[in-house]
Design an enzyme around this catalytic site. Structure first.
Site, PDB file in Angstrom:
ATOM      1  N   THR A   1      27.765  14.820 -23.796  1.00 23.94           N
ATOM      2  CA  THR A   1      27.892  13.108 -23.605  1.00 23.94           C
ATOM      3  C   THR A   1      28.763  12.904 -22.373  1.00 23.94           C
ATOM      4  O   THR A   1      29.426  13.453 -22.152  1.00 23.94           O
ATOM      5  CB  THR A   1      28.954  12.602 -25.313  1.00 23.94           C
ATOM      6  OG1 THR A   1      28.925  13.357 -26.563  1.00 23.94           O
ATOM      7  CG2 THR A   1      30.156  11.762 -25.125  1.00 23.94           C
TER       8      THR A   1
ATOM      9  N   ASP B   1      30.941  10.049 -33.480  1.00 20.38           N
ATOM     10  CA  ASP B   1      32.010   9.142 -32.812  1.00 20.38           C
ATOM     11  C   ASP B   1      31.300   8.330 -31.505  1.00 20.38           C
ATOM     12  O   ASP B   1      31.903   7.372 -31.570  1.00 20.38           O
ATOM     13  CB  ASP B   1      32.952   9.798 -32.499  1.00 20.38           C
ATOM     14  CG  ASP B   1      32.599  10.346 -31.371  1.00 20.38           C
ATOM     15  OD1 ASP B   1      32.149  11.188 -31.126  1.00 20.38           O
ATOM     16  OD2 ASP B   1      33.601  10.525 -29.645  1.00 20.38           O
TER      17      ASP B   1
ATOM     18  N   THR C   1      35.335  12.915 -25.651  1.00 19.97           N
ATOM     19  CA  THR C   1      34.000  13.904 -26.535  1.00 19.97           C
ATOM     20  C   THR C   1      34.933  14.418 -27.260  1.00 19.97           C
ATOM     21  O   THR C   1      35.940  15.450 -27.445  1.00 19.97           O
ATOM     22  CB  THR C   1      33.519  14.674 -25.162  1.00 19.97           C
ATOM     23  OG1 THR C   1      32.530  14.669 -25.356  1.00 19.97           O
ATOM     24  CG2 THR C   1      34.511  14.997 -24.482  1.00 19.97           C
TER      25      THR C   1
END
Lengths: 141, 181
Positions: free
Chosen positions: A1, A32, A52
């Protein structure tokens, strides 16, 4: 991410994320990253943050929103980042997570949850005091 | 002197940082900078955790999540479980600019992306297919099922709900530091 926050010299803020998510996730699962307040958050009147890690945990604590609110309350970015990690640690001491924070005057910081296999978190910084992008590391708490 | 402008991003994805910085220097907005930084990682498949060809799901498919937020207007555009479209942050930007919504998901997000001009293409690669077949060979471990039969810590699915429901317990939840969001 990748989680990214950008602060303009005029004080405008933006945040964003992009990811291919959790390996071997159940088909249809979202993490998320696409959820404002969890993966990232930005507010010109306070600052911006991005996270993250274990998305299913981060989704439940909204660390990016909470970090921005701590900065709104006057906390330095590194303190705001540490406080959101500490909040989650109380519920999930072994969670995998890291947060980056920046306020509207360009101060920044980061924090992460210390695990046996994760003791430091690397992030990138580029501002007008540097003439190139710089990798910085923070010790996890 | 002022420390602004500032670009900050998770993990040592240097090219993404520099793409965002170049966008700012060439007069782009903060949204343009975030978009170009994240798009750089999507193209470079940063760490295998961004973009196509990484993190296959249980069925072997790579799907993408992305979000972009404007701190001036508080506008947000996001996509979740985006399928067969590579530039997820670009689609998220279109959600922000062309809808009054916030988050589009799954196949419908793909249809929206196609209507915005994005190309529908397979996001799997030889690498992601190999990762997935290795996982199948390891009895589908790790996985994210619980309270199901057969025992998900020993067997692949399909699974059915088990009679016994163990409560969820965040305290003992651990995540593989190499498999995350």
């Amino acid at each position: 991410t990748i989680g990214m926050v950008v602060i303009h010299k005029m004080g405008r803020t933006a945040a964003g994320t992009s990811t291919n998510g959790l390996k071997f996730k159940i088909h249809g699962r979202i993490g998320d990253s696409p959820v404002p307040g969890a993966g990232a958050y930005a507010d010109d009147t306070a600052g911006a943050a991005a996270a993250t890690g274990d998305g299913d945990t981060l989704l439940r604590f909204l660390p990016s929103y909470q970090a921005v609110e701590y900065m709104r309350g006057g906390d330095e970015p590194s303190v705001a980042c540490q406080k959101v990690i500490s909040r989650i640690q109380k519920y999930s001491p072994k969670f995998f997570g890291a947060v980056i924070c920046a306020n509207v005057i360009g101060s920044y910081g980061a924090a992460c949850n210390k695990l046996p296999t994760f003791t430091q978190f690397s992030f990138m910084v580029y501002n007008s005091l540097k003439n190139q992008s710089t990798e910085e590391k923070v010790d996890c708490i | 002197s002022s420390r602004l402008p500032l670009v900050l991003n998770t993990w040592p994805f240097k090219n993404a940082t520099e793409a965002a910085w170049r966008t700012l220097l060439s007069g782009g907005s903060v949204l343009d900078a975030v978009e170009s930084g994240c798009a750089m990682c999507e193209a470079e498949q940063c760490d295998g955790t961004v973009g196509f060809g990484g993190s296959p799901d249980e069925l072997g498919e790579t799907t993408l999540d992305a979000m972009i937020m404007d701190g001036t207007t508080m506008a947000v555009g996001a996509v979740g479980d985006l399928r067969r479209i590579k530039n997820a942050i670009g689609v998220a930007r279109k959600v922000l600019e062309h809808t009054t919504h916030t988050l589009l998901v799954g196949e419908s997000a793909t249809k929206f992306a196609e209507s915005m001009g994005f190309t529908n293409e397979d996001l799997s690669t030889r690498s992601s297919r190999a990762i997935h077949s290795d996982w199948l060979a390891r009895k589908c471990q790790p996985n994210y099922w619980r309270n199901v039969v057969p025992d998900p810590t020993k067997h692949c699915g399909p699974y059915k709900p088990s009679d016994v429901l163990e409560p969820s317990n965040l305290t003992y939840r651990e995540t593989d530091v190499h498999g995350h969001d």
